[in-house]
Design a protein around this motif. Structure first.
Motif, PDB file in Angstrom:
ATOM      1  N   ARG A  91       0.822  -1.208   0.000  1.00  0.00           N
ATOM      2  CA  ARG A  91       0.000   0.000   0.000  1.00  0.00           C
ATOM      3  C   ARG A  91       0.858   1.261   0.000  1.00  0.00           C
ATOM      4  O   ARG A  91       2.063   1.192   0.135  1.00  0.00           O
ATOM      5  CB  ARG A  91      -0.909  -0.009   1.236  1.00  0.00           C
ATOM      6  CG  ARG A  91      -2.364  -0.305   0.841  1.00  0.00           C
ATOM      7  CD  ARG A  91      -3.152  -0.757   2.033  1.00  0.00           C
ATOM      8  NE  ARG A  91      -2.878  -2.176   2.342  1.00  0.00           N
ATOM      9  CZ  ARG A  91      -3.661  -2.893   3.112  1.00  0.00           C
ATOM     10  NH1 ARG A  91      -4.720  -2.371   3.674  1.00  0.00           N
ATOM     11  NH2 ARG A  91      -3.388  -4.156   3.344  1.00  0.00           N
ATOM     12  N   TYR A  92       0.238   2.420  -0.105  1.00  0.00           N
ATOM     13  CA  TYR A  92       0.948   3.707  -0.098  1.00  0.00           C
ATOM     14  C   TYR A  92       2.041   3.759  -1.141  1.00  0.00           C
ATOM     15  O   TYR A  92       3.203   4.012  -0.853  1.00  0.00           O
ATOM     16  CB  TYR A  92       1.526   4.003   1.297  1.00  0.00           C
ATOM     17  CG  TYR A  92       0.543   3.749   2.403  1.00  0.00           C
ATOM     18  CD1 TYR A  92      -0.677   4.422   2.441  1.00  0.00           C
ATOM     19  CD2 TYR A  92       0.828   2.819   3.397  1.00  0.00           C
ATOM     20  CE1 TYR A  92      -1.588   4.178   3.450  1.00  0.00           C
ATOM     21  CE2 TYR A  92      -0.080   2.575   4.417  1.00  0.00           C
ATOM     22  CZ  TYR A  92      -1.291   3.254   4.437  1.00  0.00           C
ATOM     23  OH  TYR A  92      -2.186   2.999   5.434  1.00  0.00           O
ATOM     24  N   HIS A  93       1.692   3.476  -2.375  1.00  0.00           N
ATOM     25  CA  HIS A  93       2.651   3.433  -3.471  1.00  0.00           C
ATOM     26  C   HIS A  93       2.152   4.317  -4.600  1.00  0.00           C
ATOM     27  O   HIS A  93       0.968   4.554  -4.724  1.00  0.00           O
ATOM     28  CB  HIS A  93       2.755   1.996  -3.993  1.00  0.00           C
ATOM     29  CG  HIS A  93       4.113   1.426  -3.862  1.00  0.00           C
ATOM     30  ND1 HIS A  93       4.594   0.915  -2.689  1.00  0.00           N
ATOM     31  CD2 HIS A  93       5.118   1.279  -4.766  1.00  0.00           C
ATOM     32  CE1 HIS A  93       5.826   0.474  -2.876  1.00  0.00           C
ATOM     33  NE2 HIS A  93       6.166   0.690  -4.135  1.00  0.00           N
ATOM     34  N   SER A 105      -3.488  -5.160  -5.609  1.00  0.00           N
ATOM     35  CA  SER A 105      -2.765  -5.051  -4.341  1.00  0.00           C
ATOM     36  C   SER A 105      -2.283  -3.626  -4.069  1.00  0.00           C
ATOM     37  O   SER A 105      -2.036  -3.255  -2.922  1.00  0.00           O
ATOM     38  CB  SER A 105      -1.583  -6.011  -4.317  1.00  0.00           C
ATOM     39  OG  SER A 105      -0.481  -5.476  -5.029  1.00  0.00           O
ATOM     40  N   TYR A 106      -2.156  -2.811  -5.118  1.00  0.00           N
ATOM     41  CA  TYR A 106      -1.726  -1.422  -4.915  1.00  0.00           C
ATOM     42  C   TYR A 106      -2.747  -0.626  -4.122  1.00  0.00           C
ATOM     43  O   TYR A 106      -2.431   0.394  -3.525  1.00  0.00           O
ATOM     44  CB  TYR A 106      -1.492  -0.718  -6.255  1.00  0.00           C
ATOM     45  CG  TYR A 106      -0.303  -1.213  -7.017  1.00  0.00           C
ATOM     46  CD1 TYR A 106       0.984  -1.064  -6.511  1.00  0.00           C
ATOM     47  CD2 TYR A 106      -0.454  -1.833  -8.259  1.00  0.00           C
ATOM     48  CE1 TYR A 106       2.089  -1.519  -7.216  1.00  0.00           C
ATOM     49  CE2 TYR A 106       0.639  -2.291  -8.967  1.00  0.00           C
ATOM     50  CZ  TYR A 106       1.915  -2.131  -8.444  1.00  0.00           C
ATOM     51  OH  TYR A 106       2.993  -2.590  -9.131  1.00  0.00           O
ATOM     52  N   PHE A 107      -3.985  -1.089  -4.148  1.00  0.00           N
ATOM     53  CA  PHE A 107      -5.057  -0.310  -3.534  1.00  0.00           C
ATOM     54  C   PHE A 107      -5.529  -0.880  -2.200  1.00  0.00           C
ATOM     55  O   PHE A 107      -6.428  -0.329  -1.576  1.00  0.00           O
ATOM     56  CB  PHE A 107      -6.245  -0.225  -4.495  1.00  0.00           C
ATOM     57  CG  PHE A 107      -5.879   0.374  -5.818  1.00  0.00           C
ATOM     58  CD1 PHE A 107      -5.750   1.750  -5.943  1.00  0.00           C
ATOM     59  CD2 PHE A 107      -5.618  -0.429  -6.915  1.00  0.00           C
ATOM     60  CE1 PHE A 107      -5.388   2.317  -7.156  1.00  0.00           C
ATOM     61  CE2 PHE A 107      -5.263   0.126  -8.138  1.00  0.00           C
ATOM     62  CZ  PHE A 107      -5.149   1.504  -8.255  1.00  0.00           C
ATOM     63  N   GLY A 108      -4.960  -1.990  -1.776  1.00  0.00           N
ATOM     64  CA  GLY A 108      -5.394  -2.580  -0.516  1.00  0.00           C
ATOM     65  C   GLY A 108      -5.959  -3.965  -0.743  1.00  0.00           C
ATOM     66  O   GLY A 108      -5.823  -4.528  -1.818  1.00  0.00           O
ATOM     67  N   ASP A 109      -6.588  -4.495   0.252  1.00  0.00           N
ATOM     68  CA  ASP A 109      -7.083  -5.865   0.169  1.00  0.00           C
ATOM     69  C   ASP A 109      -8.455  -5.895  -0.487  1.00  0.00           C
ATOM     70  O   ASP A 109      -9.461  -5.562   0.133  1.00  0.00           O
ATOM     71  CB  ASP A 109      -7.161  -6.483   1.571  1.00  0.00           C
ATOM     72  CG  ASP A 109      -5.788  -6.570   2.217  1.00  0.00           C
ATOM     73  OD1 ASP A 109      -4.833  -6.012   1.650  1.00  0.00           O
ATOM     74  OD2 ASP A 109      -5.683  -7.205   3.267  1.00  0.00           O
ATOM     75  N   PHE A 110      -8.489  -6.310  -1.736  1.00  0.00           N
ATOM     76  CA  PHE A 110      -9.745  -6.384  -2.476  1.00  0.00           C
ATOM     77  C   PHE A 110     -10.400  -7.756  -2.330  1.00  0.00           C
ATOM     78  O   PHE A 110     -11.602  -7.879  -2.394  1.00  0.00           O
ATOM     79  CB  PHE A 110      -9.498  -6.130  -3.959  1.00  0.00           C
ATOM     80  CG  PHE A 110      -9.469  -4.685  -4.345  1.00  0.00           C
ATOM     81  CD1 PHE A 110      -9.093  -3.704  -3.446  1.00  0.00           C
ATOM     82  CD2 PHE A 110      -9.821  -4.308  -5.631  1.00  0.00           C
ATOM     83  CE1 PHE A 110      -9.056  -2.375  -3.807  1.00  0.00           C
ATOM     84  CE2 PHE A 110      -9.802  -2.978  -6.010  1.00  0.00           C
ATOM     85  CZ  PHE A 110      -9.421  -2.005  -5.103  1.00  0.00           C
ATOM     86  N   TYR A 122     -12.558 -12.461  -5.560  1.00  0.00           N
ATOM     87  CA  TYR A 122     -12.985 -11.075  -5.392  1.00  0.00           C
ATOM     88  C   TYR A 122     -14.505 -10.989  -5.451  1.00  0.00           C
ATOM     89  O   TYR A 122     -15.127 -11.537  -6.356  1.00  0.00           O
ATOM     90  CB  TYR A 122     -12.356 -10.201  -6.482  1.00  0.00           C
ATOM     91  CG  TYR A 122     -10.848 -10.216  -6.434  1.00  0.00           C
ATOM     92  CD1 TYR A 122     -10.149  -9.329  -5.624  1.00  0.00           C
ATOM     93  CD2 TYR A 122     -10.118 -11.155  -7.173  1.00  0.00           C
ATOM     94  CE1 TYR A 122      -8.767  -9.353  -5.551  1.00  0.00           C
ATOM     95  CE2 TYR A 122      -8.736 -11.189  -7.107  1.00  0.00           C
ATOM     96  CZ  TYR A 122      -8.066 -10.287  -6.299  1.00  0.00           C
ATOM     97  OH  TYR A 122      -6.705 -10.330  -6.217  1.00  0.00           O
ATOM     98  N   GLN A 129     -15.337  -0.298  -5.740  1.00  0.00           N
ATOM     99  CA  GLN A 129     -13.990   0.197  -5.454  1.00  0.00           C
ATOM    100  C   GLN A 129     -13.321   0.783  -6.692  1.00  0.00           C
ATOM    101  O   GLN A 129     -12.723   1.865  -6.638  1.00  0.00           O
ATOM    102  CB  GLN A 129     -13.121  -0.946  -4.920  1.00  0.00           C
ATOM    103  CG  GLN A 129     -13.637  -1.527  -3.628  1.00  0.00           C
ATOM    104  CD  GLN A 129     -12.629  -1.361  -2.501  1.00  0.00           C
ATOM    105  OE1 GLN A 129     -12.061  -0.293  -2.326  1.00  0.00           O
ATOM    106  NE2 GLN A 129     -12.405  -2.434  -1.762  1.00  0.00           N
TER     107      GLN A 129
END
Lengths: 207, 207
Positions: B2-4, B53-58, B65, B73
DNA sequence: GTTTGTGAATAGTTTCACAGCA
DNA sequence: TGCTGTGAAACTATTCACAAAC
């Protein structure tokens, strides 16, 4: 840096350079430096030089690139010098616009045939070609047509792609937002208009 | 992870995933694994997982999913949830096709206004909007229109882009094959149909 | 002086392999 | 068992800096 695998991104930019070169040539210019061509096209000069370097020595140090020979070379690399013929499938709103589209001619393309399912359209003339019955689409090879353009509704895309492959098409420009399966030897390029618009808001400032 | 900074290529694929998710959701499915979604869209499963994964746990390990929340989202990330309004400039063949194009609605877009220079077209109704005089194009901000679509002839592209920027447009979808200069805050995405067709022969087998 | 061509450095993207969770 | 999430490795592409050519 000769004898190398050409990066896909370089191939993607070649038509951009080609158009820029043709544009400048029509204005009567003889040569152009990577810097000026870059300014015109919105790319970086070293990108142009690197891209051209994959194919050999295109330019003359101190002078730049001779436009006429540049055009000839890129046309040859992209195999546009043969004058490619395309078949359009789907003469709806988008398909009709593509038949009237002036941009294809610039690269030596000709839409040599068009097909649709709609009985009311079959037999009609649009943009210089007579619309044929899609059920009779075959043996395009004999007519020298190697490219297919798909502009049909989403749900018939795969079916049309299969028909085109059977008819001997080697490359497909697909305007439908569906992923299509084709033999590996057939190259597909998809243009999904709505999808391109869909990522625009992500990049827009918030206020 | 995260935070990327989100890779541009990931952003480009998000609308692809969104469409796939909507498609499956409409068929009544609840969840999808990265593998099955990948098969549907013609990408690789690990690409999907990495992108999400860049945005969090989907997703949910062992399950996949959840489609409904996935759609919500992605819509939020791309800022499509607000229902974006667009203005079309140039109601020629291509412009008319775009007005009738069903694909925009899927992402919540609406072409809320259209403009042209042609006096014969001005005042006419096309696809639910009245075509306005391009000379009177201004203050789109007040009408909540932030996106511009340019479908005019090559040589007026820059002029139209300037007008759109002045009118408060923040993102432009450009169908003209010219490079346009805009302030850095404005995002431009160019769709050059002929250019995409032009690189097809390069990839086609020779005989 | 100007401009090309290119190895080397940097940046960006994809692929892999597997720990950890349901 | 099946699937996600992710660091690390591999790959691809861009940018730089400068020697060589005109």
């Amino acid at each position: 840096m000769r004898y190398h695998k050409i990066p896909d991104e370089t191939v993607r930019r070649l038509p951009v350079y080609l158009r820029g070169a043709m544009h400048l040539s029509q204005q009567g210019l003889e040569s152009i430096s990577s810097r000026h061509l870059a300014d015109l096209l919105g790319v970086k000069p070293w990108q142009i030089r690197k891209d051209f370097s994959y194919f050999g020595d295109f330019g003359t140090p101190g002078v730049g690139y001779h436009l006429e020979s540049l055009i000839k070379q890129i046309n040859k690399i992209l195999r546009l010098d043969a004058g490619q013929k395309a078949v359009l499938v789907g003469v709806g709103n988008l398909g009709s616009a593509l038949l009237a589209f002036p941009g294809f001619g610039m690269y030596g393309f000709e839409i040599a045939a068009a097909f649709d399912v709609d009985k009311r359209k079959i037999g009609r003339r649009r943009g210089g070609v007579v619309i044929g019955d899609i059920a009779k689409l075959r043996n395009l090879r004999r007519r020298g047509i190697c490219l297919g353009i798909i502009a049909v509704p989403e749900d018939t895309t795969q079916e049309v792609a299969d028909t085109l492959v059977d008819a001997g098409i080697k490359g497909i420009l697909n305007f439908s937002p569906r992923y299509i399966t084709v033999p590996k030897r057939v190259k597909v390029i998809t243009i999904d208009i709505a999808m391109d618009l869909a990522r625009l808001p992500y990049y827009m400032p918030l206020s």
